[in-house]
Design an enzyme around this catalytic site. Sequence first.
Site, PDB file in Angstrom:
ATOM      1  N   ASP A 357      30.466  61.703   8.939  1.00 46.29           N
ATOM      2  CA  ASP A 357      29.998  60.334   8.760  1.00 46.29           C
ATOM      3  C   ASP A 357      29.213  60.225   7.469  1.00 46.29           C
ATOM      4  O   ASP A 357      28.019  60.525   7.410  1.00 46.29           O
ATOM      5  CB  ASP A 357      29.199  59.901   9.983  1.00 46.29           C
ATOM      6  CG  ASP A 357      30.122  59.738  11.181  1.00 46.29           C
ATOM      7  OD1 ASP A 357      30.858  58.740  11.210  1.00 46.29           O
ATOM      8  OD2 ASP A 357      30.149  60.624  12.038  1.00 46.29           O
ATOM      9  N   THR A 358      29.918  59.789   6.458  1.00 49.73           N
ATOM     10  CA  THR A 358      29.440  59.777   5.080  1.00 49.73           C
ATOM     11  C   THR A 358      30.134  58.633   4.360  1.00 49.73           C
ATOM     12  O   THR A 358      31.204  58.195   4.773  1.00 49.73           O
ATOM     13  CB  THR A 358      29.800  61.122   4.400  1.00 49.73           C
ATOM     14  OG1 THR A 358      29.157  62.181   5.095  1.00 49.73           O
ATOM     15  CG2 THR A 358      29.406  61.160   2.940  1.00 49.73           C
ATOM     16  N   VAL A 359      29.535  58.143   3.281  1.00 51.26           N
ATOM     17  CA  VAL A 359      30.222  57.179   2.420  1.00 51.26           C
ATOM     18  C   VAL A 359      30.245  57.744   1.006  1.00 51.26           C
ATOM     19  O   VAL A 359      29.258  58.291   0.517  1.00 51.26           O
ATOM     20  CB  VAL A 359      29.546  55.792   2.430  1.00 51.26           C
ATOM     21  CG1 VAL A 359      29.750  55.116   3.782  1.00 51.26           C
ATOM     22  CG2 VAL A 359      28.063  55.867   2.098  1.00 51.26           C
ATOM     23  N   SER A 376      24.872  59.977   3.134  1.00 51.73           N
ATOM     24  CA  SER A 376      25.304  60.398   4.462  1.00 51.73           C
ATOM     25  C   SER A 376      24.139  60.544   5.436  1.00 51.73           C
ATOM     26  O   SER A 376      23.029  60.888   5.035  1.00 51.73           O
ATOM     27  CB  SER A 376      26.034  61.742   4.363  1.00 51.73           C
ATOM     28  OG  SER A 376      26.371  62.254   5.631  1.00 51.73           O
ATOM     29  N   MET A 445      34.972  61.709   1.155  1.00 51.91           N
ATOM     30  CA  MET A 445      33.943  62.095   2.118  1.00 51.91           C
ATOM     31  C   MET A 445      34.571  62.900   3.251  1.00 51.91           C
ATOM     32  O   MET A 445      35.788  63.014   3.347  1.00 51.91           O
ATOM     33  CB  MET A 445      33.228  60.856   2.661  1.00 51.91           C
ATOM     34  CG  MET A 445      34.133  59.773   3.246  1.00 51.91           C
ATOM     35  SD  MET A 445      34.938  60.155   4.809  1.00 51.91           S
ATOM     36  CE  MET A 445      33.583  60.033   5.949  1.00 51.91           C
TER      37      MET A 445
END
Length: 564
Positions: A357-359, A376, A445
């Site tokens: 779960d990261t951008v 993140s 990501m």
Amino acid sequence: MDTQLTFASRRSALVCLHGCVASSQPLASNVGLDILKRGGNAADAAVAIAAALSVTEPCSTGPGGDAFCLFYSGHTGEVRGLNGSGCSPRAQTLDFLEGRGYTAETPPSPFDALNVTVPGAPACWCDTVRLFGSHKLSLQEVLSGAVELAEAGFPVAEVAAHHWANSVAALRDDGKELGGDLLIDGHAPKSGQVFKNPSLARTLRELGELGKPAFYQGRVAQAIVDIIDQHGGIMTVDDLSSHDSEVISPISTEYKGVRLWEPPPNSQGLAALLLLNILENFPLKAAGHNSSDYIHVLVEAVRMALTDAMCYLGDPDHVTILLETLLEKSYSHQRAQQISMDRVMKDTEPGLTTGSDTVYFCVIDSEGNACSFVNSVYMGFGSGLVPKDCGFSLQNRGAFFSLHRNHVNCVAGGKRPYHTIIPSLLTDAATMSQKPRLLAALGVMGALMQPQGHVQVLLNMLEFGMNPQQALDAPRVFVQYNQKSKEWSVNLEEGIDQEVAEELRRRGHKVNWPITGHKRSQFGRGQIITVGDWWNLSVSQAHLPSRVLWAGSDPRGDGCAQGY
């Protein structure tokens, strides 16, 4: 909502002249583009996007997480960066964890308050604007678009809604309840439902007005310490107030006339460079894109690069091996020779937890500056702990520490963990006396998928002539290590031929095929902006200057590229 997430259409690469942004949320891309049009540069726009994504995609990012930034100066050609990752609490030693009954075999839950490390993103945002920004816009102006989204509300996008709901379910399965700031009547918002976050608007407004002290001292800092203490953690206000970003010198390697730049440890940027160095020894173009020969070599190279990264990388204050040794071409040549030898590999460090779960997002402006940025909270909503009236969740990046006492990434007080998030830049392979020419800002990501994704999309352009959008559209490979079975598996996305999967099984690989629907998220979500169409030109033509920016945004996400 269509749970199949089928890829039934094509998208052209975006082309523009003056400035370009690419992110995983259209509303955030629009916020960044607005900053460019108001006179801000690539760094200003990147921070605006970072803040906006914390509003629109809070399960993946936010002020409670970490960030890394690479910046290319269009004026000097210099590549610089910021390490915006935080440390563990100073009292959180291995002896302390063992005293609570935790071991390498029985570590705390990934969502435990003991896995909250100091959030580095807010300091990184402030320092990016201060060090690399245009100074034509204040931090308050840069963050204003995100504040407006949080106050007025926005309709939640489809893929974000899916991951939002899944992350909430995972936390509840672990006995955690996400704070009310990030839910609607106790539930994750559905796709198209308007979501507001006035608490986050207040936090971002205070950060814009007061800078870093607004987060690392006072109201927000105390709220962070309080929620951690309530759940058994030991972070203090001093742990927060002593945090600052670190200015870094990016590391790089040359591949067939171009240079890939990555952040140094404690990030895993070196893994991408090792992988590229190993692959340079093979005729990849002749093997054919996503053929069994190509994927076989890629998989073996990934196993070697990740094994080395897991064994040697961590907080640079605790790393004993010289990075230059690992980056030497002779070392990579030796590793390449092993691919045709016995497939004997030392195990990676057991107990490492993966998360995705990261951008990732990037910006190139009209002055030729580029900002490659990643933010993140680690796993979905990180720890799931939401400080009172702050509007964001706290990361659980400490779950990536090892509890093996002699490991380079062993937990210790005031230490930064091995970090998966990595932005990258691409320039030509200029000599030391020349100014490197910017070719692209790019990234993918997704935890341990990130170095694999960087290299796959780069090779899609360099070796197979794909434009940025095609390079992101193409089916990907994810090589994964299972700590329980001590086995490597090869995950192949739908679109890779069945015959290829069967041939890889015959070669001894454990293959999962096809990966479809929302399970495609394991292959990451990427963004790319290039300067000119160098991937489609001869070497001599590729060195001609070009004003045209080309961009792509990953179809596995909600995002888009925008330009003017």
